[in-house]
Design a protein around this motif. Structure first.
Motif, PDB file in Angstrom:
ATOM      1  N   LYS A  45      -0.633  -7.232   6.193  1.00  0.00           N
ATOM      2  CA  LYS A  45       0.398  -6.593   7.006  1.00  0.00           C
ATOM      3  C   LYS A  45       1.737  -6.811   6.332  1.00  0.00           C
ATOM      4  O   LYS A  45       2.070  -7.922   5.937  1.00  0.00           O
ATOM      5  CB  LYS A  45       0.415  -7.171   8.406  1.00  0.00           C
ATOM      6  N   CYS A  46       2.508  -5.743   6.197  1.00  0.00           N
ATOM      7  CA  CYS A  46       3.817  -5.815   5.548  1.00  0.00           C
ATOM      8  C   CYS A  46       4.857  -5.224   6.487  1.00  0.00           C
ATOM      9  O   CYS A  46       4.597  -4.257   7.189  1.00  0.00           O
ATOM     10  CB  CYS A  46       3.814  -5.028   4.241  1.00  0.00           C
ATOM     11  N   GLY A  47       6.025  -5.782   6.466  1.00  0.00           N
ATOM     12  CA  GLY A  47       7.117  -5.288   7.294  1.00  0.00           C
ATOM     13  C   GLY A  47       7.549  -6.340   8.291  1.00  0.00           C
ATOM     14  O   GLY A  47       6.820  -7.302   8.589  1.00  0.00           O
ATOM     15  N   GLU A 107       3.055  -2.893   9.137  1.00  0.00           N
ATOM     16  CA  GLU A 107       1.983  -1.927   8.905  1.00  0.00           C
ATOM     17  C   GLU A 107       0.979  -2.521   7.934  1.00  0.00           C
ATOM     18  O   GLU A 107       1.301  -3.377   7.124  1.00  0.00           O
ATOM     19  CB  GLU A 107       2.551  -0.633   8.319  1.00  0.00           C
ATOM     20  N   TRP A 108      -0.236  -2.039   8.015  1.00  0.00           N
ATOM     21  CA  TRP A 108      -1.312  -2.509   7.143  1.00  0.00           C
ATOM     22  C   TRP A 108      -1.237  -1.752   5.827  1.00  0.00           C
ATOM     23  O   TRP A 108      -1.229  -0.530   5.799  1.00  0.00           O
ATOM     24  CB  TRP A 108      -2.650  -2.261   7.815  1.00  0.00           C
TER      25      TRP A 108
END
Length: 159
Positions: free
Chosen positions: A90-92, A97-98
């Motif tokens: 997961k980034c952000g 988001e994945w």
């Protein structure tokens, strides 16, 4: 490269990514997992019939087959085969988001960044006076896997 070779290279890259402690978790792809790997041979590209070549996918190549009835659109495959080793996380911050990519692409970019020197040059070129030089030959998957094993051995000695 075709998707079968990508699956085999990803299978070989997954254990090396575990040793390198890459960010994200390694999992096996199911039906719809994205790949950023490109440069597939034309015979391995996805095909779609297109009546008009201007109405189609962005980045697609068109050709007219011998029968001359309709154009054929070719584009790079965007999904990997089921069973391909993938890495994702997961980034952000506010809306995480994945993000995922196949293990081979992750390992290849890791090795490229490790064996690239950034040199400041006084010339004004497209990169703002910086030049990128490879410190090791990385032209084939064998050379990339060997370089990744050397990085893993070096990180194991430092720990």
């Amino acid at each position: 490269m075709n998707l079968r070779i990508l699956k085999k290279l990803s299978k070989r890259a997954a254990p090396i990514l575990k040793v390198l402690k890459s960010h994200g978790e390694i999992f096996i792809a199911d039906d719809e997992c994205y790949t950023s790997s490109t440069r597939h041979d034309q015979k391995h590209m996805e095909r779609h019939a297109a009546r008009y070549p201007t109405w189609g996918l962005r980045g697609a190549r068109y050709y007219m087959p011998r029968h001359g009835l309709r154009h054929v659109a070719l584009w790079q495959p965007s999904n990997v085969w089921p069973g391909t080793a993938m890495i994702g996380a997961k980034c952000g911050y506010e809306e995480p988001e994945w993000e995922e990519e196949d293990a081979w692409s992750a390992l290849r970019s890791n090795v490229y960044s490790h064996f690239t020197d950034i040199i400041h040059t006084p010339s004004a070129d497209d990169f703002g006076g910086y030049e990128f030089r490879r410190t090791r030959k990385l032209n084939s998957p064998t050379q990339i896997l060997k370089a990744a094993q050397d990085i893993a051995i070096a990180k194991g000695m430092q720990s």
